[in-house]
Write a protein that holds these residues in place. Structure first.
Motif, mmCIF file in Angstrom:
data_model
loop_
_atom_site.group_PDB
_atom_site.id
_atom_site.type_symbol
_atom_site.label_atom_id
_atom_site.label_comp_id
_atom_site.label_asym_id
_atom_site.label_seq_id
_atom_site.Cartn_x
_atom_site.Cartn_y
_atom_site.Cartn_z
ATOM 1 N N ALA A 187 2.046 37.547 -7.828
ATOM 2 C CA ALA A 187 2.988 38.135 -8.787
ATOM 3 C C ALA A 187 4.359 38.334 -8.156
ATOM 4 C CB ALA A 187 2.437 39.464 -9.298
ATOM 5 N N LEU A 188 4.372 38.762 -6.896
ATOM 6 C CA LEU A 188 5.639 38.937 -6.188
ATOM 7 C C LEU A 188 6.378 37.613 -6.066
ATOM 8 C CD1 LEU A 188 7.671 40.466 -4.388
ATOM 9 C CD2 LEU A 188 6.140 39.988 -2.445
ATOM 10 N N ALA A 189 5.662 36.564 -5.658
ATOM 11 C CA ALA A 189 6.291 35.243 -5.505
ATOM 12 C C ALA A 189 6.856 34.754 -6.829
ATOM 13 C CB ALA A 189 5.279 34.246 -4.948
ATOM 14 N N ASN A 190 6.097 34.886 -7.900
ATOM 15 C CA ASN A 190 6.577 34.429 -9.202
ATOM 16 C C ASN A 190 7.755 35.258 -9.688
ATOM 17 O OD1 ASN A 190 4.870 32.226 -9.588
ATOM 18 N ND2 ASN A 190 3.208 33.522 -10.352
ATOM 19 N N GLN A 191 7.766 36.530 -9.342
ATOM 20 C CA GLN A 191 8.904 37.381 -9.679
ATOM 21 C C GLN A 191 10.165 36.876 -8.978
ATOM 22 O OE1 GLN A 191 8.887 41.625 -8.277
ATOM 23 N NE2 GLN A 191 8.714 42.079 -10.449
ATOM 24 N N LEU A 192 10.038 36.522 -7.701
ATOM 25 C CA LEU A 192 11.178 35.997 -6.947
ATOM 26 C C LEU A 192 11.617 34.627 -7.451
ATOM 27 C CD1 LEU A 192 9.993 36.996 -3.355
ATOM 28 C CD2 LEU A 192 11.797 38.081 -4.703
ATOM 29 N N LEU A 193 10.677 33.858 -7.983
ATOM 30 C CA LEU A 193 10.973 32.514 -8.482
ATOM 31 C C LEU A 193 11.424 32.509 -9.937
ATOM 32 C CD1 LEU A 193 7.886 30.707 -6.922
ATOM 33 C CD2 LEU A 193 10.275 30.399 -6.215
ATOM 34 N N GLY A 194 11.363 33.657 -10.593
ATOM 35 C CA GLY A 194 11.765 33.728 -11.992
ATOM 36 C C GLY A 194 10.733 33.185 -12.960
ATOM 37 N N VAL A 195 9.466 33.221 -12.565
ATOM 38 C CA VAL A 195 8.382 32.707 -13.400
ATOM 39 C C VAL A 195 7.724 33.870 -14.147
ATOM 40 C CG1 VAL A 195 6.180 31.476 -13.407
ATOM 41 C CG2 VAL A 195 7.966 30.846 -11.770
ATOM 42 N N PRO A 196 7.576 33.779 -15.481
ATOM 43 C CA PRO A 196 6.898 34.848 -16.218
ATOM 44 C C PRO A 196 5.473 35.059 -15.711
ATOM 45 C CG PRO A 196 8.071 33.409 -17.737
ATOM 46 C CD PRO A 196 8.115 32.750 -16.385
ATOM 47 N N ASP A 197 5.154 36.279 -15.383
ATOM 48 C CA ASP A 197 3.844 36.627 -14.846
ATOM 49 C C ASP A 197 3.705 38.137 -14.950
ATOM 50 O OD1 ASP A 197 1.381 36.519 -13.609
ATOM 51 O OD2 ASP A 197 2.117 35.919 -11.645
ATOM 52 N N LEU A 198 2.542 38.651 -14.663
ATOM 53 C CA LEU A 198 2.410 40.085 -14.479
ATOM 54 C C LEU A 198 3.251 40.519 -13.289
ATOM 55 C CD1 LEU A 198 -1.452 40.612 -14.889
ATOM 56 C CD2 LEU A 198 0.322 40.824 -16.638
ATOM 57 N N THR A 199 3.643 41.770 -13.264
ATOM 58 C CA THR A 199 4.361 42.301 -12.116
ATOM 59 C C THR A 199 3.364 42.815 -11.088
ATOM 60 O OG1 THR A 199 4.452 44.548 -12.988
ATOM 61 C CG2 THR A 199 6.229 43.047 -13.654
ATOM 62 N N PRO A 200 3.781 42.958 -9.844
ATOM 63 C CA PRO A 200 2.886 43.583 -8.864
ATOM 64 C C PRO A 200 2.375 44.944 -9.317
ATOM 65 C CG PRO A 200 4.728 42.541 -7.737
ATOM 66 C CD PRO A 200 5.032 42.465 -9.204
ATOM 67 N N ARG A 201 3.208 45.683 -10.053
ATOM 68 C CA ARG A 201 2.779 46.994 -10.563
ATOM 69 C C ARG A 201 1.613 46.853 -11.541
ATOM 70 N NH1 ARG A 201 3.458 49.578 -15.134
ATOM 71 N NH2 ARG A 201 4.915 48.010 -15.908
ATOM 72 N N HIS A 202 1.676 45.831 -12.404
ATOM 73 C CA HIS A 202 0.576 45.590 -13.331
ATOM 74 C C HIS A 202 -0.729 45.314 -12.574
ATOM 75 C CE1 HIS A 202 3.553 44.560 -16.656
ATOM 76 N NE2 HIS A 202 2.707 45.390 -17.237
ATOM 77 N N ILE A 203 -0.632 44.505 -11.536
ATOM 78 C CA ILE A 203 -1.833 44.144 -10.773
ATOM 79 C C ILE A 203 -2.436 45.388 -10.124
ATOM 80 C CG2 ILE A 203 -2.786 42.683 -8.970
ATOM 81 C CD1 ILE A 203 -1.580 41.171 -11.349
ATOM 82 N N ALA A 204 -1.579 46.200 -9.522
ATOM 83 C CA ALA A 204 -2.067 47.428 -8.887
ATOM 84 C C ALA A 204 -2.708 48.347 -9.928
ATOM 85 C CB ALA A 204 -0.916 48.136 -8.184
ATOM 86 N N GLN A 205 -2.146 48.380 -11.129
ATOM 87 C CA GLN A 205 -2.687 49.200 -12.208
ATOM 88 C C GLN A 205 -4.091 48.730 -12.587
ATOM 89 O OE1 GLN A 205 -0.693 48.513 -15.957
ATOM 90 N NE2 GLN A 205 -1.332 50.480 -16.829
ATOM 91 N N LEU A 206 -4.296 47.428 -12.687
ATOM 92 C CA LEU A 206 -5.600 46.900 -13.062
ATOM 93 C C LEU A 206 -6.629 47.073 -11.954
ATOM 94 C CD1 LEU A 206 -4.663 43.558 -14.880
ATOM 95 C CD2 LEU A 206 -5.310 45.751 -15.898
ATOM 96 N N ARG A 207 -6.197 46.975 -10.720
ATOM 97 C CA ARG A 207 -7.131 47.039 -9.601
ATOM 98 C C ARG A 207 -7.553 48.471 -9.268
ATOM 99 N NH1 ARG A 207 -6.652 44.268 -4.542
ATOM 100 N NH2 ARG A 207 -8.894 44.029 -4.867
#
Length: 447
Positions: free
Chosen positions: A98-118
């Protein structure tokens, strides 16, 4: 020649890499791998990958970090490559993806979303507050353990941030805090899994969920939810320190269309509450005949043969293909994304719970016991499997652990109209499809 490609995050040199490399080769894409250090028993893994990929970067430790990912993006750019997106099927690296896609400008969940689900403790109680779950959870401590045992209810223990059913089991009157500490100590020594638990392994205790287990295989595209398959877990074995998911079939054999429709609506309400608009999800749930309740939401492709099962049912694309296509098409190309979204929608369940497949699947996962393997072979049961993956061999040593140790997996594909008949036969006969014998006669077993 193109310089454009996809960054694959690999845990210790594996994580579905061969499947991902094949998918990218079919798309004419460059293949970039960032891997953590493979285990000592796989000394040739990185050289093997170097022969299959256009660039292989690795680290001197067994778990990737955020700085490893950002450094890799810079290194690939300096080499003249263009990274279009990042993907990983290892749940412990989903935040890094998610971090990499955020830096690349690719729509994805955010790292915060992932932490929330985990964080399964907070997630459970958030869903309970929204009346989307009937179960409550609390942190497991010596005090809460004793309290739950004294009240006589049914409860389940699992890591707050877990993986692979590690340390997940039903509470028993005989469960002691020392057993919890032993599982946590084992996790700290488990090279493969330790990084997936965060800084330290913490546990929760929650109300036990009755009913059959199922999984929803989901692709979300800008808020549009697509349930591309539903798998029924035909056999689930709860052991002292883990839960083994032995066999699955799809479409589910014991759900009618209205139950599927209710499940899809319930999943949609959860995704709206949690703002889960992009990505691939393996959502595990139970249905007690009246209502659905959540086990967990994994923001990744399901393990074992889930992805292969999806491909067998739609006869075109597995889950990795679909996820990759969404990631690649979402980079500012609305026409391409619209085409991908329309295709995925066409192979998914309708809102009324109707599936579109004409094929059914059944697969069984085989688990090994601790010990040295003496012999291992496939046994002809009259219905040869469509896919056979045997992961261990004679001479291998299986360690004792509080997680499943995969031996192999077999999948059968057949026409949907034969589902009931074939499922009944395979549930029984597939148990003996892999014969394994151990050196120590006390642990000799036939699966």
């Amino acid at each position: 020649m193109t310089t454009e490609g996809v960054l694959l995050l690999s845990h210790c040199g594996f994580s579905f890499l061969e499947d991902l490399l094949t998918a990218l080769e079919q798309r004419g894409m460059k293949r970039f791998i960032l891997s953590s250090l493979p285990l000592p028993e796989h000394p040739r893994r990185l050289p093997e990958l170097a022969e299959k990929a256009d660039a292989v970067l690795s680290t001197p430790h067994h778990a990737l970090t955020a700085s490893d990912v950002t450094d890799a993006l810079v290194e690939l750019r300096n080499r003249g490559f263009t990274v279009l997106c990042c993907i990983s099927v290892w749940e412990g690296y989903r935040e890094l993806m998610a971090l990499a896609n955020q830096l690349l400008g690719v729509p994805d969940l955010t790292p915060r979303h992932i932490a929330q689900l985990r964080n399964k403790l907070d997630l459970r109680n958030q869903l309970f507050a929204a009346k989307l779950s009937g179960a409550r959870a609390s942190a497991l401590t010596p005090t809460t353990l004793k309290m739950r045992q004294q009240d006589g209810g049914r409860y389940f223990i699992k890591p707050v941030c877990g993986i692979a059913s590690y340390g997940a089991f039903a509470l028993k009157p005989t469960t002691r805090w020392g057993e919890i500490e032993a599982i946590a100590a084992g996790a700290r020594l488990d090279t493969v899994y330790q990084s997936a638990f965060g800084k330290r392994l913490e546990f929760l205790i929650e109300d036990y969920l009755p009913g059959r287990e199922y999984s929803f295989e989901i692709i979300a595209i800008d808020g549009q939810l697509n349930v591309v398959a539903i798998h029924e877990k035909c056999e689930v074995t709860e052991l002292a320190g883990t839960v083994l998911e032995n066999a699955c079939t799809s479409p589910p054999s014991s759900l009618d269309q209205s139950a599927c429709a209710a499940g899809i609506q319930w999943v949609g309400e959860m995704f709206e509450l949690l703002d889960l608009r992009w990505g691939c999800f393996h959502l595990e749930a139970r249905h007690n005949g009246k209502r659905w309740d959540l086990i967990e939401i994994n923001p990744r492709v399901g393990g074992s043969l889930i992805s292969h099962s999806v491909a067998a049912q739609n006869q075109t694309s597995n889950l990795l293909d679909l996820w990759l296509d969404v990631l690649l098409a979402s980079r500012g190309n609305p026409l391409s994304l619209d085409a991908v979204a329309r295709y995925i929608h066409s192979i998914s369940y309708t809102r009324k719970g109707r599936c579109t497949t004409t094929q059914a699947t059944f697969f069984r996962v085989y688990f090994a016991e601790p010990g040295w393997i003496e012999t291992l072979k496939l046994v002809d049961q009259g219905y040869p499997p469509t896919i056979a993956h045997v992961l261990l061999k004679a001479g291998d040593h299986v360690p004792a652990a509080d997680r499943e140790v995969f031996l192999g997996q077999l999948m059968w594909v057949f026409p949907l109209e034969q589902h009931t008949e074939r499922l009944a036969l395979l549930l029984e006969s597939s148990n003996q499809a892999i014969d394994i014998r151990y050196h120590c006669e006390l642990s000799e077993a036939s699966l």
